[in-house]
Enzyme design. Structure first.
Site: not given
Length: 396
Positions: A330, A75
């Site tokens: 992340c 993504a």
């Protein structure tokens, strides 16, 4: 799950590989390892057919045409291609404004900001305290001609589900392109690109019980959305994403998408019940426990909870048998309060006391009971320690 294994409650960071996905991938690692672009021979053609079947499964999951699916490494890459690709193809023609939300994934926020030196105007909209976008705020922002609006379908920290159909209608009325990062949504909520009027939509394999290192970008064909590729190569994937396609990973992504389309809503119903079971146990053990973000529009497996009086990092350290996180994987290297919670008006001191809990397909009711007991006991131990340490010595 294996006995004595820690309870895994970090499904927003990644999901376990479904055994059916592994079984579908295995032959393409072992029996037919051919390059799917080597269509001059039988093994290459078989690999190509498997890749195209996977493309069809991904398309079906979101109500798209297979020709609108571009495979990526995940993504993050899909989001970069969507945002930077749309901007760079448009160049100096037309609007130069790009709108997104303060609670978006870092790769979306940074992609939008990266375009500022190229002459584009990044516009970062606030969200309400419940995590949802105020449509009137979006309408006001769109009064200035805009190239692209990017709004995440399901927030990766709070699990808040944006009203994509309403947002898409507002965006299209203004004549802008609409992109959504659906990495946390695919397989968890119904997605139909026609219903939400998306021009671009990003997916990730490892967020829906598929393999890591693979994802997809939906690119609308009618009316056609034009993108500039991010890097040069052999022109694979409609010239948008050059590079040899990893057939085993794509077969896994396709199988994960097929299972999600068939079973995702059943999963969500069961997971919602287990989430409530866990929440009830935690609420009983922890006075003042607070849920962040709306519960009325929230993905089934998410709880974002502030634990009063205790630092989240200390609570994690006290829970070796439970896998949890403070926020986005992340951004896990950053020991700073969550910018998502900050955008919702939550003070840093409370954000530092917040954990993200993510349930999934393979969690069990027994694990929910055990997790509630372990988390509650850890909080009570830490709270008692803090109370004792803050109490003046009676002899003084």
């Amino acid at each position: 799950m294996r006995p004595n294994r820690p309870i895994y409650l970090d499904h927003h960071a990644t999901t376990p590989l479904d055994p059916r996905v592994l079984a579908a991938m295995r032959p393409w690692w072992e029996e037919n390892f051919a390059n799917p672009h080597s269509v001059e021979h039988a093994l290459g053609r078989a690999a190509e057919e498997a890749v195209e079947e996977a493309r069809g499964h991904v398309a079906e999951l979101i109500g798209a045409d297979a020709r609108e699916i571009v495979f990526t490494s995940g993504a993050t890459e899909a989001n970069n291609i969507a945002i930077k690709g749309a901007a760079r193809f448009a160049g100096t023609d037309g609007p130069r404004r790009i709108i997104t939300l303060a609670t978006e994934h870092k790769c979306v926020l940074e992609s939008v900001r990266d375009l500022a030196p190229e002459g584009f105007e990044p516009v970062i909209l606030p969200v309400r305290p419940d995590g949802l976008l105020d449509l009137d705020v979006l309408r006001a922002a769109l009064e200035t001609p805009t190239l692209l609006v990017s709004v995440m379908a399901v927030n990766n920290e709070t699990g808040v589900v944006q009203d994509l159909a309403a947002i898409g209608a507002v965006v299209k009325e203004a004549g802008a392109l609409f992109h959504t990062d659906a990495a946390q949504a695919a397989g968890r909520i119904p997605l139909d690109v026609e219903e939400i009027r998306a021009d671009l939509l990003s997916l990730s394999g490892h967020k829906m019980y598929g393999p890591k290192g693979v994802g997809a970008l939906y690119v609308r064909r009618r009316p056609r959305v034009r993108l500039a590729p991010l890097f040069s190569g052999g022109g694979q994937e409609r010239g948008l994403r050059s590079g040899t396609l990893p057939a085993p990973l794509l077969v896994g992504l396709g199988e994960a998408a097929r299972i999600a389309a068939a079973e995702g809503m059943l999963d969500s119903g069961r997971i919602t019940g287990q989430r409530q079971r866990l929440l009830d146990g935690l609420m009983a053990a922890i006075p003042g426990l607070r849920i962040n973000g709306t519960m009325e529009s929230r993905v089934a497996g998410n709880l974002n909870l502030t634990f009063p009086g205790v630092e989240a990092q200390a609570l994690l350290a006290a829970l070796p048998d439970v896998c949890l996180s403070t926020g986005s994987a992340c951004s896990s290297a950053e020991i700073t309060p969550s910018y998502v919670l900050g955008a919702m008006g939550i003070p840093d001191s409370e954000a530092r006391a917040t954990l993200r809990i993510g349930l999934g397909r393979f969690t069990s009711p027994a694990e929910m009971d055990r997790a509630a007991a372990l988390i509650g006991a850890a909080w009570q131990r830490l709270s008692s320690t803090l109370i004792r340490s803050s109490t003046p010595d009676a002899a003084e």
